[in-house]
Design a protein around this motif. Sequence first.
Motif, short mmCIF file in Angstrom:
data_model
loop_
_atom_site.label_atom_id
_atom_site.label_comp_id
_atom_site.label_asym_id
_atom_site.label_seq_id
_atom_site.Cartn_x
_atom_site.Cartn_y
_atom_site.Cartn_z
N LEU A 149 45.65 47.17 -30.33
CA LEU A 149 46.24 48.30 -31.05
C LEU A 149 46.84 49.32 -30.08
O LEU A 149 47.91 49.86 -30.33
N ARG A 150 46.16 49.56 -28.97
CA ARG A 150 46.65 50.58 -28.01
C ARG A 150 48.04 50.27 -27.48
O ARG A 150 48.75 51.16 -27.04
N SER A 151 48.48 49.02 -27.53
CA SER A 151 49.82 48.65 -27.09
C SER A 151 50.90 49.14 -28.05
O SER A 151 52.04 49.37 -27.64
N TYR A 152 50.56 49.30 -29.32
CA TYR A 152 51.53 49.71 -30.33
C TYR A 152 51.56 51.22 -30.56
O TYR A 152 52.53 51.72 -31.11
N VAL A 153 50.51 51.92 -30.14
CA VAL A 153 50.44 53.37 -30.40
C VAL A 153 51.65 54.11 -29.84
O VAL A 153 52.32 54.83 -30.58
N PRO A 154 51.98 53.97 -28.54
CA PRO A 154 53.13 54.74 -28.04
C PRO A 154 54.47 54.34 -28.67
O PRO A 154 55.37 55.16 -28.80
N LEU A 155 54.59 53.09 -29.09
CA LEU A 155 55.83 52.64 -29.73
C LEU A 155 56.00 53.21 -31.13
O LEU A 155 57.11 53.55 -31.54
N LEU A 156 54.90 53.33 -31.87
CA LEU A 156 54.99 53.72 -33.27
C LEU A 156 54.74 55.20 -33.53
O LEU A 156 55.09 55.70 -34.60
N GLU A 157 54.17 55.92 -32.58
CA GLU A 157 53.98 57.36 -32.79
C GLU A 157 55.32 58.08 -33.00
O GLU A 157 55.38 59.04 -33.74
N TRP A 158 56.37 57.59 -32.39
CA TRP A 158 57.70 58.18 -32.56
C TRP A 158 58.27 57.90 -33.94
O TRP A 158 59.29 58.46 -34.32
N HIS A 159 57.65 57.01 -34.67
CA HIS A 159 58.12 56.64 -36.01
C HIS A 159 57.21 57.17 -37.11
O HIS A 159 57.19 56.64 -38.22
N GLY A 160 56.40 58.19 -36.81
CA GLY A 160 55.57 58.82 -37.84
C GLY A 160 54.22 58.19 -38.05
O GLY A 160 53.63 58.33 -39.11
N PHE A 161 53.68 57.50 -37.06
CA PHE A 161 52.35 56.91 -37.17
C PHE A 161 51.35 57.80 -36.43
O PHE A 161 51.70 58.44 -35.44
N VAL A 162 50.13 57.81 -36.91
CA VAL A 162 49.07 58.59 -36.27
C VAL A 162 47.79 57.78 -36.26
O VAL A 162 47.49 57.05 -37.21
N ARG A 163 47.06 57.90 -35.18
CA ARG A 163 45.78 57.19 -35.05
C ARG A 163 44.70 58.04 -35.70
O ARG A 163 44.44 59.15 -35.28
N ILE A 164 44.08 57.52 -36.75
CA ILE A 164 43.07 58.28 -37.47
C ILE A 164 41.66 57.79 -37.15
O ILE A 164 40.69 58.39 -37.59
N HIS A 165 41.58 56.69 -36.43
CA HIS A 165 40.31 56.06 -36.11
C HIS A 165 40.58 55.14 -34.93
O HIS A 165 41.72 54.74 -34.72
N LYS A 166 39.56 54.79 -34.17
CA LYS A 166 39.81 53.91 -33.03
C LYS A 166 40.37 52.56 -33.45
O LYS A 166 41.01 51.87 -32.66
N SER A 167 40.17 52.20 -34.71
CA SER A 167 40.64 50.91 -35.20
C SER A 167 41.85 50.99 -36.12
O SER A 167 42.31 49.95 -36.59
N TYR A 168 42.37 52.18 -36.40
CA TYR A 168 43.46 52.30 -37.37
C TYR A 168 44.58 53.21 -36.89
O TYR A 168 44.34 54.30 -36.37
N LEU A 169 45.80 52.77 -37.13
CA LEU A 169 47.01 53.55 -36.91
C LEU A 169 47.76 53.51 -38.24
O LEU A 169 48.11 52.43 -38.72
N VAL A 170 47.97 54.67 -38.87
CA VAL A 170 48.56 54.70 -40.21
C VAL A 170 49.95 55.32 -40.19
O VAL A 170 50.26 56.16 -39.36
N ASN A 171 50.76 54.88 -41.12
CA ASN A 171 52.12 55.38 -41.31
C ASN A 171 52.04 56.62 -42.19
O ASN A 171 51.78 56.52 -43.39
N LEU A 172 52.28 57.79 -41.62
CA LEU A 172 52.20 59.03 -42.38
C LEU A 172 53.25 59.10 -43.48
O LEU A 172 53.04 59.73 -44.50
N GLY A 173 54.38 58.45 -43.28
CA GLY A 173 55.42 58.44 -44.30
C GLY A 173 55.00 57.72 -45.56
O GLY A 173 55.56 57.94 -46.63
N TYR A 174 54.01 56.87 -45.47
CA TYR A 174 53.55 56.11 -46.63
C TYR A 174 52.43 56.83 -47.39
O TYR A 174 52.06 56.43 -48.48
N LEU A 175 51.90 57.90 -46.83
CA LEU A 175 50.76 58.57 -47.46
C LEU A 175 51.09 59.18 -48.80
O LEU A 175 50.18 59.52 -49.55
N GLN A 176 52.37 59.30 -49.15
CA GLN A 176 52.72 59.82 -50.47
C GLN A 176 52.20 58.90 -51.59
O GLN A 176 52.08 59.32 -52.72
N HIS A 177 51.86 57.68 -51.25
CA HIS A 177 51.36 56.71 -52.22
C HIS A 177 49.83 56.58 -52.16
O HIS A 177 49.27 55.71 -52.82
#
Length: 127
Positions: free
Chosen positions: A59-87
């Motif tokens: 997962l740590r390999s994808y964090v820097p790539l996806l943080e620029w696209h609105g993702f945030v790490r909420i747990h050591k095991s999860y990276l979530v798309n904040l743009g999708y939280l409206q659902h």
Amino acid sequence: MTTFLSTTPFESMVNLPRFQTKDGENRIDPKRILFLRAQGNYTLFYLETGEQVLTTLPLRSYVPLLEWHGFVRIHKSYLVNLGYLQHCTIDRISITFPNGKIVEIARRRRNKLIELFKMHKVFFPAE
């Protein structure tokens, strides 16, 4: 249900290393990704279509790539798309996705996440 009222900063396709779908593509629109879950040294992508894609990078390999696209790490095991939280349904300790998947928010990341949500006018239900 609470909503996340912003758009992701860059809405273009991103090339993710070792990301192969059944169609064989390795580029994906980040808006199609609900969240990522770590599985040891592998990462499982959950897509809006219900498809799950397992990659051979942690997962740590994808964090820097996806943080620029609105993702945030909420747990050591999860990276979530904040743009999708409206659902999603959000409370102080977890996020519930429409498919029923519940993702816990780590204690150490809650305050940062709460501040981020306040910036974007996302409010938690009263306790």
